[in-house]
Design a protein around this motif. Structure first.
Motif, PDB file in Angstrom:
ATOM      1  N   ILE A  83      44.076  44.761  46.023  1.00 47.70           N
ATOM      2  CA  ILE A  83      44.057  46.229  45.992  1.00 47.70           C
ATOM      3  C   ILE A  83      44.516  46.729  44.627  1.00 47.70           C
ATOM      4  CG2 ILE A  83      45.142  48.315  46.949  1.00 47.70           C
ATOM      5  CD1 ILE A  83      45.116  46.782  49.690  1.00 47.70           C
ATOM      6  N   ILE A  84      45.519  46.083  44.070  1.00 48.80           N
ATOM      7  CA  ILE A  84      45.978  46.436  42.718  1.00 48.80           C
ATOM      8  C   ILE A  84      44.855  46.195  41.714  1.00 48.80           C
ATOM      9  CG2 ILE A  84      47.574  45.832  40.856  1.00 48.80           C
ATOM     10  CD1 ILE A  84      49.677  45.252  43.074  1.00 48.80           C
ATOM     11  N   ASP A  85      44.169  45.060  41.846  1.00 50.63           N
ATOM     12  CA  ASP A  85      43.041  44.760  40.954  1.00 50.63           C
ATOM     13  C   ASP A  85      41.949  45.824  41.072  1.00 50.63           C
ATOM     14  OD1 ASP A  85      44.279  42.465  40.025  1.00 50.63           O
ATOM     15  OD2 ASP A  85      43.158  41.116  41.357  1.00 50.63           O
ATOM     16  N   GLU A  86      41.680  46.281  42.291  1.00 51.15           N
ATOM     17  CA  GLU A  86      40.673  47.317  42.509  1.00 51.15           C
ATOM     18  C   GLU A  86      41.110  48.630  41.866  1.00 51.15           C
ATOM     19  OE1 GLU A  86      37.213  49.350  43.997  1.00 51.15           O
ATOM     20  OE2 GLU A  86      37.679  47.303  43.399  1.00 51.15           O
ATOM     21  N   TYR A  87      42.387  48.973  41.979  1.00 51.78           N
ATOM     22  CA  TYR A  87      42.909  50.189  41.346  1.00 51.78           C
ATOM     23  C   TYR A  87      42.733  50.101  39.828  1.00 51.78           C
ATOM     24  CZ  TYR A  87      45.892  54.054  40.026  1.00 51.78           C
ATOM     25  OH  TYR A  87      46.347  55.231  39.487  1.00 51.78           O
ATOM     26  N   ILE A  88      43.071  48.947  39.265  1.00 49.46           N
ATOM     27  CA  ILE A  88      42.935  48.746  37.814  1.00 49.46           C
ATOM     28  C   ILE A  88      41.465  48.863  37.412  1.00 49.46           C
ATOM     29  CG2 ILE A  88      43.171  47.040  35.954  1.00 49.46           C
ATOM     30  CD1 ILE A  88      45.750  46.080  37.451  1.00 49.46           C
ATOM     31  N   ARG A  89      40.559  48.284  38.207  1.00 51.56           N
ATOM     32  CA  ARG A  89      39.130  48.364  37.922  1.00 51.56           C
ATOM     33  C   ARG A  89      38.653  49.826  37.937  1.00 51.56           C
ATOM     34  NH1 ARG A  89      34.447  49.218  39.963  1.00 51.56           N
ATOM     35  NH2 ARG A  89      35.186  49.640  42.068  1.00 51.56           N
ATOM     36  N   LEU A  90      39.093  50.581  38.939  1.00 46.94           N
ATOM     37  CA  LEU A  90      38.715  51.993  39.030  1.00 46.94           C
ATOM     38  C   LEU A  90      39.282  52.791  37.858  1.00 46.94           C
ATOM     39  CD1 LEU A  90      39.178  52.509  42.872  1.00 46.94           C
ATOM     40  CD2 LEU A  90      37.009  52.586  41.610  1.00 46.94           C
ATOM     41  N   LYS A 113      36.733  54.506  30.876  1.00 46.82           N
ATOM     42  CA  LYS A 113      35.673  53.837  30.126  1.00 46.82           C
ATOM     43  C   LYS A 113      36.246  52.706  29.269  1.00 46.82           C
ATOM     44  CE  LYS A 113      32.388  57.583  30.162  1.00 46.82           C
ATOM     45  NZ  LYS A 113      31.452  58.378  29.443  1.00 46.82           N
ATOM     46  N   THR A 114      37.044  51.869  29.913  1.00 46.23           N
ATOM     47  CA  THR A 114      37.634  50.701  29.266  1.00 46.23           C
ATOM     48  C   THR A 114      36.910  49.463  29.755  1.00 46.23           C
ATOM     49  OG1 THR A 114      39.800  51.770  29.130  1.00 46.23           O
ATOM     50  CG2 THR A 114      39.768  49.367  28.982  1.00 46.23           C
ATOM     51  N   VAL A 115      36.554  48.602  28.821  1.00 43.49           N
ATOM     52  CA  VAL A 115      35.871  47.355  29.145  1.00 43.49           C
ATOM     53  C   VAL A 115      36.741  46.192  28.703  1.00 43.49           C
ATOM     54  CG1 VAL A 115      33.839  45.944  28.612  1.00 43.49           C
ATOM     55  CG2 VAL A 115      33.593  48.395  28.921  1.00 43.49           C
ATOM     56  N   HIS A 116      36.852  45.208  29.567  1.00 41.81           N
ATOM     57  CA  HIS A 116      37.552  43.967  29.224  1.00 41.81           C
ATOM     58  C   HIS A 116      36.492  42.949  28.853  1.00 41.81           C
ATOM     59  CE1 HIS A 116      41.562  45.125  30.752  1.00 41.81           C
ATOM     60  NE2 HIS A 116      40.835  45.948  31.489  1.00 41.81           N
ATOM     61  N   ALA A 117      36.683  42.281  27.734  1.00 42.24           N
ATOM     62  CA  ALA A 117      35.707  41.298  27.285  1.00 42.24           C
ATOM     63  C   ALA A 117      36.422  40.047  26.783  1.00 42.24           C
ATOM     64  CB  ALA A 117      34.842  41.878  26.176  1.00 42.24           C
ATOM     65  N   LYS A 118      35.742  38.945  26.934  1.00 44.09           N
ATOM     66  CA  LYS A 118      36.248  37.667  26.452  1.00 44.09           C
ATOM     67  C   LYS A 118      35.431  37.304  25.219  1.00 44.09           C
ATOM     68  CE  LYS A 118      37.463  33.244  28.416  1.00 44.09           C
ATOM     69  NZ  LYS A 118      37.309  32.394  29.602  1.00 44.09           N
ATOM     70  N   VAL A 119      36.101  37.054  24.114  1.00 48.71           N
ATOM     71  CA  VAL A 119      35.416  36.696  22.880  1.00 48.71           C
ATOM     72  C   VAL A 119      35.777  35.248  22.543  1.00 48.71           C
ATOM     73  CG1 VAL A 119      37.238  37.663  21.391  1.00 48.71           C
ATOM     74  CG2 VAL A 119      34.960  37.316  20.480  1.00 48.71           C
TER      75      VAL A 119
END
Length: 180
Positions: free
Chosen positions: A94-101, A107-113
């Motif tokens: 649920i915390i992960d879902e809140y962070i995703r929302l 408009k923040t994107v997490h990316a792996k480089v």
């Protein structure tokens, strides 16, 4: 009818996000939930303790009350509700879902480089800014990783986007063309 975990997580996450936004507590709640997620990660036995059939209700409740005492009303209500409805095991999701929302809202994107050599801060900033323009984000949070097999260039991965500008990929492409 029993709901599956994904549905439960999505509903609780959306309800929590909606309440936080309505009460203008979105960023404050994000910080608190991130801290709570760290607590869960650092103490993996906490959820097991709260779910255990061998431990009495009062013992579980007293441990939960310690956490609730330090929490904001929104977090306290969430914890109490999850405990009361035997859904405390879904807390991390649920915390992960809140962070995703919240990321979607901001408009923040997490990316792996992935690169062959470590990037300095200026290179990371430039790469994040370029990637933000490509995906239409305001902010890109990069998680960097070094992999010598990349040989050169960059491999960027986010939820629905993969950019492979590595030398390894380009050499493999040339090899495929030559073998045709």
């Amino acid at each position: 009818m029993k709901l599956n975990k994904a549905t439960v997580v999505r509903r609780y996450g959306q309800a929590l996000f909606g309440l936080a936004e309505e009460q203008q507590q979105r960023t404050k709640l994000l910080a608190e939930l991130t801290e709570l997620k760290t607590l869960l990660t650092d103490n993996p036995d906490l959820i097991s303790f709260l779910l255990s059939k061998q431990i009495g209700y009062q013992e579980k409740k007293s441990v939960l009350d310690i956490i609730i005492k330090a929490a904001s009303p929104l977090t306290a209500n969430l914890l109490q509700m999850l405990f009361d409805y035997n859904r405390i095991e879904d807390l991390s999701a649920i915390i992960d879902e809140y962070i995703r929302l919240n990321d979607k809202y901001e408009k923040t994107v997490h990316a792996k480089v992935t690169t062959a050599i470590a990037l300095d801060d200026a290179q990371k900033e430039k790469l994040a800014a370029s990637f933000a323009r490509v995906v239409g984000a305001k902010k890109v949070i990069l998680e960097d990783q070094v992999d010598p097999d990349v040989i050169g260039g960059v491999v960027l991965k986010s939820n629905n986007y993969i950019f492979d500008g590595s030398l390894r990929f380009k050499l493999a492409k040339i090899k495929r063309l030559l073998l045709k």
